[in-house]
Design a protein around this motif. Sequence first.
Motif, mmCIF file in Angstrom:
data_model
loop_
_atom_site.group_PDB
_atom_site.id
_atom_site.type_symbol
_atom_site.label_atom_id
_atom_site.label_comp_id
_atom_site.label_asym_id
_atom_site.label_seq_id
_atom_site.Cartn_x
_atom_site.Cartn_y
_atom_site.Cartn_z
ATOM 1 N N ARG A 84 57.095 51.621 20.610
ATOM 2 C CA ARG A 84 57.149 52.831 21.445
ATOM 3 C C ARG A 84 57.926 52.576 22.733
ATOM 4 N NH1 ARG A 84 54.700 57.732 22.276
ATOM 5 N NH2 ARG A 84 53.551 57.499 20.316
ATOM 6 N N GLU A 190 58.558 61.910 24.109
ATOM 7 C CA GLU A 190 57.276 61.412 23.601
ATOM 8 C C GLU A 190 56.924 62.063 22.264
ATOM 9 O OE1 GLU A 190 55.709 58.817 24.811
ATOM 10 O OE2 GLU A 190 57.245 58.702 26.364
ATOM 11 N N SER A 191 57.209 63.350 22.127
ATOM 12 C CA SER A 191 56.941 64.031 20.860
ATOM 13 C C SER A 191 57.798 63.462 19.738
ATOM 14 C CB SER A 191 57.204 65.536 21.010
ATOM 15 O OG SER A 191 57.020 66.206 19.778
ATOM 16 N N ASP A 194 56.347 60.156 18.720
ATOM 17 C CA ASP A 194 55.129 60.357 17.937
ATOM 18 C C ASP A 194 55.470 60.664 16.475
ATOM 19 O OD1 ASP A 194 53.485 59.941 20.118
ATOM 20 O OD2 ASP A 194 53.235 62.083 20.568
ATOM 21 N N LEU A 195 56.375 61.601 16.266
ATOM 22 C CA LEU A 195 56.745 61.993 14.906
ATOM 23 C C LEU A 195 57.417 60.844 14.153
ATOM 24 C CD1 LEU A 195 58.112 65.584 15.615
ATOM 25 C CD2 LEU A 195 56.067 65.019 14.300
ATOM 26 N N LEU A 197 57.208 57.491 14.701
ATOM 27 C CA LEU A 197 56.296 56.397 14.395
ATOM 28 C C LEU A 197 55.264 56.799 13.351
ATOM 29 C CD1 LEU A 197 55.728 54.786 17.920
ATOM 30 C CD2 LEU A 197 57.250 54.026 16.087
ATOM 31 N N ALA A 198 54.855 58.078 13.365
ATOM 32 C CA ALA A 198 53.895 58.535 12.360
ATOM 33 C C ALA A 198 54.468 58.419 10.954
ATOM 34 C CB ALA A 198 53.490 59.983 12.648
ATOM 35 N N GLY A 199 55.776 58.592 10.833
ATOM 36 C CA GLY A 199 56.398 58.527 9.521
ATOM 37 C C GLY A 199 56.913 57.163 9.115
ATOM 38 N N TYR A 200 57.211 56.310 10.111
ATOM 39 C CA TYR A 200 57.901 55.059 9.794
ATOM 40 C C TYR A 200 57.168 53.783 10.194
ATOM 41 C CZ TYR A 200 62.150 57.666 8.611
ATOM 42 O OH TYR A 200 63.056 58.499 8.012
ATOM 43 N N GLU A 201 56.302 53.847 11.192
ATOM 44 C CA GLU A 201 55.708 52.603 11.682
ATOM 45 C C GLU A 201 54.759 51.970 10.667
ATOM 46 O OE1 GLU A 201 53.655 50.801 15.728
ATOM 47 O OE2 GLU A 201 53.369 52.925 15.238
ATOM 48 N N PRO A 203 51.659 49.615 10.560
ATOM 49 C CA PRO A 203 50.667 49.041 11.475
ATOM 50 C C PRO A 203 50.621 47.524 11.379
ATOM 51 C CG PRO A 203 49.764 50.905 10.267
ATOM 52 C CD PRO A 203 51.076 50.570 9.614
#
Length: 208
Positions: A84, A190-191, A194-195, A197-201, A203
């Motif tokens: 991030r 920031e949005s 968020d989008l 990392l939600a699809g590609y990160e 953990p």
Amino acid sequence: MTAPLRLTDRKRQAIVAAAITEFRANGFEVTSMDKIAATAGVSKRTVYNHFPSKEELFAEILHQLWASTVAQLDVGYTRERPLREQLRELLEAKMKMMSDANFLDLARVAIAATIHSPERAQDMVNRLSQREEGFTLWVRAAQEDGRLRGSDPAFAAHQIQSLLKAFAFWPQITLGQPPLDATSQANVIESAIDLFLAGYEIPLSPQP
């Protein structure tokens, strides 16, 4: 101390500025070298001494557009830093570029001039793609390090940059909206993160 510009350099700058003004007001096809010379306050011969054709003058404007993006996206991937944090630096650099009035002016000229010329349009797309390669390299490095999903870094890089352009580039170029204020810029960034990392990160595995 910066040395003063030579007269010939000042004239060249005046010609480019006049061309941007005329292309924006009247379009590439309608604008004549005579009108550019008059707006610049120089003779037509002076214009042709610097730029043998209107196409070459337009190419100089494109060059300035690309040159204004050189400093963007100059953040290499670092394993030790949070994704991030790195993404924020990348997107803040791109947002700063897209908020620059000179960049927006040049982009409007370039886009308007490509409407009736598929060749110019393709050249512009190719040049922009080359300038955005830094972001693609960052995504590829993060994928190879097992931090991001996916096998097409160019696609992923294009996705996240498009999220910024939808709010901070195309409305300004096509609708004449003002650049986003600082709060709106931060919200968009920031949005987008968020989008993305939600699809590609991927953990990180918990440490034993």
